[in-house]
Structures are given as structure tokens and as C-alpha cells.
Design an enzyme around this catalytic site. Structure first.
Site, PDB file in Angstrom:
ATOM      1  N   ARG A  75       0.831  -1.211   0.000  1.00 24.66           N
ATOM      2  CA  ARG A  75       0.000   0.000   0.000  1.00 24.66           C
ATOM      3  C   ARG A  75       0.867   1.263   0.000  1.00 24.66           C
ATOM      4  NH1 ARG A  75      -2.199   0.962   6.093  1.00 24.66           N
ATOM      5  NH2 ARG A  75      -0.764  -0.391   7.227  1.00 24.66           N
ATOM      6  N   SER A 134      -5.092   4.855   5.552  1.00 22.71           N
ATOM      7  CA  SER A 134      -4.815   3.418   5.463  1.00 22.71           C
ATOM      8  C   SER A 134      -4.364   2.997   4.074  1.00 22.71           C
ATOM      9  CB  SER A 134      -6.073   2.630   5.845  1.00 22.71           C
ATOM     10  OG  SER A 134      -6.477   2.962   7.148  1.00 22.71           O
ATOM     11  N   GLU A 144     -18.813   4.488  -0.749  1.00 22.93           N
ATOM     12  CA  GLU A 144     -18.021   3.897  -1.830  1.00 22.93           C
ATOM     13  C   GLU A 144     -18.761   3.893  -3.162  1.00 22.93           C
ATOM     14  OE1 GLU A 144     -18.754   2.436   1.077  1.00 22.93           O
ATOM     15  OE2 GLU A 144     -16.867   2.682   2.159  1.00 22.93           O
ATOM     16  N   ASP A 157      -8.094  -7.759  11.997  1.00 28.69           N
ATOM     17  CA  ASP A 157      -9.429  -7.169  11.834  1.00 28.69           C
ATOM     18  C   ASP A 157     -10.490  -8.253  11.655  1.00 28.69           C
ATOM     19  OD1 ASP A 157      -8.927  -4.499  12.201  1.00 28.69           O
ATOM     20  OD2 ASP A 157      -8.563  -4.074  10.087  1.00 28.69           O
ATOM     21  N   HIS A 165      -5.679  -3.691   1.974  1.00 25.01           N
ATOM     22  CA  HIS A 165      -6.045  -4.611   3.055  1.00 25.01           C
ATOM     23  C   HIS A 165      -6.774  -5.845   2.513  1.00 25.01           C
ATOM     24  CE1 HIS A 165      -5.058  -0.938   5.131  1.00 25.01           C
ATOM     25  NE2 HIS A 165      -5.334  -1.421   6.324  1.00 25.01           N
TER      26      HIS A 165
END
Lengths: 274, 312
Positions: free
Chosen positions: B8, B34, B55, B113, B105
Site C-alpha cells: 500500500r 490506510s 463507496e 481485523d 487490506h
């Protein structure tokens, strides 16, 4: 400036095109096309900065028909404006035809957005409005929504974002015809106070009779000149307006007239002997 | 000591480099810290659009920008891009508008998570959309290069990046990286391991352990799942005669699915697919998740032996 009488006559011709298209195809969506057409005629003739001979002109105003099933209405005005020919209207829902079932930017000149799935056009319009601002252009973006479409949650994502980003160049025309696919909106999902909802989301709001040409022209003026944040013109319309048996009748949201009904519709629309 | 970095971060570095192009705009859905688009936002707030936690709206704002001549890069967690799948399908892929979506992610490697955040189907669903380039790069350097190359593409894309660090593989080898071209990291003639994303370094580990047992494995970084590098696969079939795919993704529809589809229409070789066995994950550290999901290096090595045993 086109006079209200000239606009009314143009809308009548467009209604004839609409009924012709769905009758020929024996499919399609006449109800929402007939409710929106007075609005489209006024928008294109009095307000929208476009060039029929150069449909991809970069600094054109954008028009996004989010309720893309009401495509016959859009094809009718595109033909009257000269973006496409009257002959092209016969390609509605025909294999290879530029008049696809739902308006499609890849197929038809003058179409800025590929619609068909409700709740998408306003978000796309936001992107177009942000682009206009980045380029410091004065061009405006107009998005037509249906009232049933307001039941899509994504519309409200977009409504919130438009106010947050203070997009004064973004405008909505709401075709408040009170009918959706299966039934009246009141039966399917009540929406209560629609103007209050948009006001609460931070929008400038004006309500008009969507079949009164003088009020419509006034409404378009409101949209193009109100640039302190996004604006919505809530047009109260009648689904199927102009054809007696289609008017306010949920059965003609997505159904074509038979030959007998077609003859009656043409008569009512002033095409005697057609 | 192997240098480690998260893919990322490569995305974030690439956006900053792309900022020279005034048409590049960045879209965020409250996860810029993130996904690493925050660096672009800090440097170029006027070209960064906050979409809030929305989104569906974000992808179509991207479509509107792309249709107006801009090059939008939109990012959120891989799992949340999926909420906007129909927007991607009807509003982006269908009109072929070059909106570049980055899902960070991704996979069970995302870790603690838990299963709600561990997208194991993203590569599969985007691979089914016409016009869409689908990528899952393995290291920070290749992620940066592939992201930069996207800006010149006329088609939309989906790229999965990872939250956690993986070995840096391509430092000084930037010019070997090209969208649509798999990279041969190790050459062997007994079996070919084709991997993507965080599984590429696991595949290299597996190849090392196989070598200790006298088995020579090729290792390929197939960072682009679509368009798939068919000629490279055909060549691996000829030189190795047995294939293994390795992905941190459901075995259904991802890299293993893509390679299997290719083989059915071309020269055949036995194929073993290492991936998440059609189940959801749970909370755990990245390394623990690869073990629990049975996709870490030892499982790849075992699959390689099975593939070799199936050679005619």
C-alpha cells in the site's frame, strides 16, 4: 428565445415520437417518458449549452438522464435537436441500433451517461461537476432523477457529497410522477416530504408544475442561475401525461400500447389520420 | 535481513509521483490514511475528493471525472470496493471509463481485523468484468511501478494491495515490471509455481525448501490476473509440465481459476491450486492466517509435489 407555445408544440411532437417508439418496439417505458418530456424540451431549448453538430464538445453543459429507462423521451428531444435523425428513432431496442433500451453514451450521440441502473446518475454528475470546477469552466451539469429512484440509498450519498463540496454547478430535475414499476410510490415506499429532505441535505429547492411550460422555463432559469450550492427543481408531473389511458396509470410504466391503443394515442396527440 | 515494506505504501508513493500530471485526481472514502492516498491529499488537496464513507458514490464520481478527461484513482479497503460492485460494473466497466480502483487490506493476510475485513473474492469478481485490468502486486516497488503505468491505460482497473509488510523483491529492477507480463523470479524445470500478491514471497520460500529436496521449481510473479500472461503460462507448461498457483484468495475464481481456464483451452498440464478453501477467515496475525488457511510456503511445497506426481 423559444416561446412557450413553440415549446408546447415541440413537446407534442416528442410525445408522438415516444408513443411511436414504444409501439414499434412493443416494449419500453412510455409513462416516465411522457412525464419528463415537457421538462426535457424546455431544458434543451432554453438552457442547455450543447452543440448538436459537435456532441463531444468538451465545454458543453452535461445532461445525465439517471432514470435511463425513460430513454424514448431523451431520444425524441435528441432527434428534434438534430443530434440524431428521426430515422434513428426506429432503431429503438433494435439489434445494432443507436437507441439502446436504456440511454448509453457509447451508442448514441448527445448522451453523456450510460444509464439503466437507478441511483447512479447523480454521483456521475458530481464527478462531471467537480471536473468543471477543476477546469474553472462555467458549464453546468443537469441530472434528471425519477421519484422512485430516490429510494436508492446511493442517491443520498451523492446528495450529501454535493452539498459538502458546494457544487453550485450541479443541478437536479426531479420527475415527481408518483408512480414506479410495480405501483404508486405511496404503496411501494412512501417518501414523505421530499422537498424537506433535499433542503435538509443542504440543497436549494424549487417546486413547479412539470407540465406548465411557463413554470418550467422559470424553473430552468432558477437552476442555471442559482449557483450557491447544488439546486433541485422538483417538478410535479403526471406519469403518461398526454395520453388519456396512460396518464396516472402504473400499467404503462413499462408497457407498450397495442394497435388500437396506439391509434387512440395518436388521435389524442393531434396526429389525426396517422 | 530482508528489507520489508507494505504494498500500500507503493500505491501512495506512485500517486505522489503521478501528481505531475494535472489530470490525475485522487478519491478517498475516509481511508486515505490506510490506503496511503493521504500523501497526495496533503500535497494536492485541490485535486483530492473526499467522498466520506460512501463507496458507491465514490466510484461514480470517478466515472464522471474520467468521462470529463481526468484520471481518477480511488481507494478504500478491498472489501468495501465490493459494496460498489454494480457501480463498477454498470458505471465504470461498461462505458469503459478509466477509473483506477485500489483495494487495500486484501486477503486473510490483513490479519486481526478478522473475516469481515478479509476480502477473499475481490480478484474473482472484478476478473468477470469486461474491460477491467485486475492486479495484485507482490511488493512495494512493483506496486509503485504498476500504479504509475495505469495512468496511461485507457481502461479501468482494480488493484489489490496489502496492509502488512512483505519482502521487497524488485529494488533496482523497476524496468522489469509491466502490466500484463508475469515475472520469472526463479527458473526450474520440475514444476512452476505461479503466485500473486503476498503469496509470491511464500512461493519463493517453498521453492527453496523444494530445492533442498532436489526439486527445481520455477517461481512466477503473476501480478496481473487480467489480462493474463497466456504465453508465459504456455511456456511454463512446456518447460515444467506441472503447475501450482498460490494466492491469498478463495480458490474459486482468482489466480488459480484464471490459470485453470487458460489451461483448458491450451496445452494441458496438471495444476494444483493453493488458496483459501472456500471458507471465511478469522482474527489472527498475518503469518498465523496463512497457516490457518493452509496457504503458506509448506502448503505450496506440498502442492508442488502433488502436481509433479500427476505428470503423465
Amino acid at each position: 428565445m423559444t416561446s412557450p407555445d413553440e415549446l408546447r408544440e415541440l413537446a407534442r411532437r416528442c410525445r408522438v415520437h415516444i408513443v411511436n417508439m414504444v409501439h414499434r418496439a412493443q416494449a419500453g417505458h412510455p409513462g416516465g417518458s411522457l412525464s419528463e418530456i415537457d421538462l426535457l424540451v424546455a431544458l434543451y431549448k432554453t438552457t442547455l449549452r450543447v452543440r448538436p453538430s459537435d456532441p463531444r464538445w468538451e465545454d458543453r453543459d452535461r445532461f445525465i438522464l439517471s432514470k435511463g429507462h425513460a430513454s424514448p423521451g431523451m431520444y425524441a428531444i435528441l432527434a428534434e435537436m438534430g443530434f440524431i435523425s428521426e430515422e434513428d428513432l426506429t432503431s429503438y431496442r433494435v439489434l445494432g441500433g443507436i437507441c439502446q433500451g436504456h440511454v448509453d453514451m457509447k451508442w448514441c450521440p448527445g448522451v453523456d451517461f450510460s444509464a439503466g441502473s437507478l441511483g447512479m446518475g447523480l454521483s456521475f454528475g458530481l464527478g462531471a461537476a467537480i471536473a468543471g470546477r477543476l477546469e474553472e469552466s462555467e458549464r453546468q451539469v443537469y441530472v434528471m432523477l425519477g421519484d422512485g429512484e430516490l429510494q436508492e440509498g446511493s442517491v443520498w450519498e451523492a446528495a450529501m457529497a454535493a452539498a459538502h463540496h458546494e457544487l453550485g454547478n450541479l443541478n437536479v430535475i426531479l420527475d415527481r410522477n408518483r408512480i414506479q414499476n410495480d405501483d404508486f410510490c405511496e404503496a411501494q415506499m412512501r417518501m414523505f416530504d421530499i422537498p424537506a429532505k433535499w433542503k435538509a441535505f443542504g440543497w436549494n429547492v424549487k417546486e413547479i408544475d412539470g407540465h406548465n411550460m411557463e413554470e418550467i422555463v422559470d424553473g430552468m432559469q432558477f437552476l442555471s442561475t442559482t449557483n450557491s450550492g447544488p439546486s433541485i427543481l422538483i417538478a410535479h408531473t403526471v406519469k403518461g401525461h398526454g395520453v388519456s389511458f396512460m396518464a396516472d396509470n402504473p400499467a404503462f410504466h413499462g408497457a407498450a400500447p397495442n394497435d388500437e391503443q396506439y391509434a387512440l394515442a395518436m388521435q389524442e396527440l393531434g396526429e389525426v389520420g396517422a | 535481513m530482508t528489507k520489508m515494506a507494505a504494498t500500500r505504501d507503493g500505491y501512495g508513493e506512485a500517486l505522489l509521483e503521478l501528481a505531475n500530471n494535472p489530470k490525475v485526481v485522487v478519491l478517498e472514502a475516509d481511508l486515505g490514511k490506510s490506503t496511503k492516498s493521504l500523501h497526495f491529499r496533503k500535497a494536492h488537496p485541490e485535486r483530492t475528493v473526499s467522498c466520506g464513507i460512501g463507496e458507491q458514490n465514490m466510484l461514480l464520481i470517478g466515472a464522471g471525472l474520467a468521462a470529463s478527461g481526468y484520471i481518477p484513482f480511488a481507494s478504500t479497503f478491498a472489501i468495501f470496493t465490493e459494496r460498489a460492485f454494480e457501480q463498477m460494473r454498470n458505471g465504470v466497466a461498461r462505458p469503459n471509463l478509466a477509473v483506477h480502483v485500489c483495494g487495500s487490506h486484501g486477503g486473510t493476510h490483513t490479519g486481526t481485523d478478522g473475516s469481515s475485513a478479509q476480502s477473499i473474492e475481490d480478484l474473482a469478481i472484478y476478473r468477470t468484468l469486461p474491460n477491467v485490468i485486475v492486479m495484485n502486486p507482490s511488493d512495494v516497488v512493483s506496486t509503485k511501478q504498476l500504479t504509475i503505468q495505469l495512468a496511461d491505460k485507457a481502461s479501468p482497473s482494480y488493484m489489490r494491495t496489502a496492509r502488512n509488510k512483505t519482502p521487497v523483491l524488485y529494488e533496482g529492477r523497476e524496468n522489469e515490471i509491466e502490466i500484463g507480463k508475469g515475472i520469472v523470479l526463479k527458473e526450474g524445470s520440475d514444476v512452476a509455481i505461479i503466485a500473486c500478491g503476498v503469496m509470491v514471497s511464500e512461493a519463493l520460500k517453498a521453492a527453496e525448501s523444494l530445492q533442498a529436496e532436489g526439486i527445481q521449481a520455477s517461481v512466477v510473479d503473476m501480478h496481473t490476473l487480467k489480462p493474463l500472461d497466456g504465453p508465459l503460462i504456455d511456456n511454463l507448461v512446456l518447460t515444467c509440465g506441472a503447475l501450482v498457483t498460490a494466492e491469498d484468495h478463495n480458490v474459486i475464481g482468482g489466480l488459480g481459476g484464471a490459470v485453470a481456464e487458460h489451461l483448458t483451452a491450451n496445452t494441458y498440464a496438471p495444476l494444483e491450486r493453493v488458496g483459501v478453501k472456500d471458507r471465511f477467515g478469522e482474527s489472527g496475525q498475518s503469518d498465523e492466517m496463512l497457516e490457518v488457511m493452509e496457504i503458506s510456503a509448506p502448503f505450496i511445497a506440498a502442492a508442488a509435489k502433488r502436481a509433479i506426481a500427476r505428470k503423465a
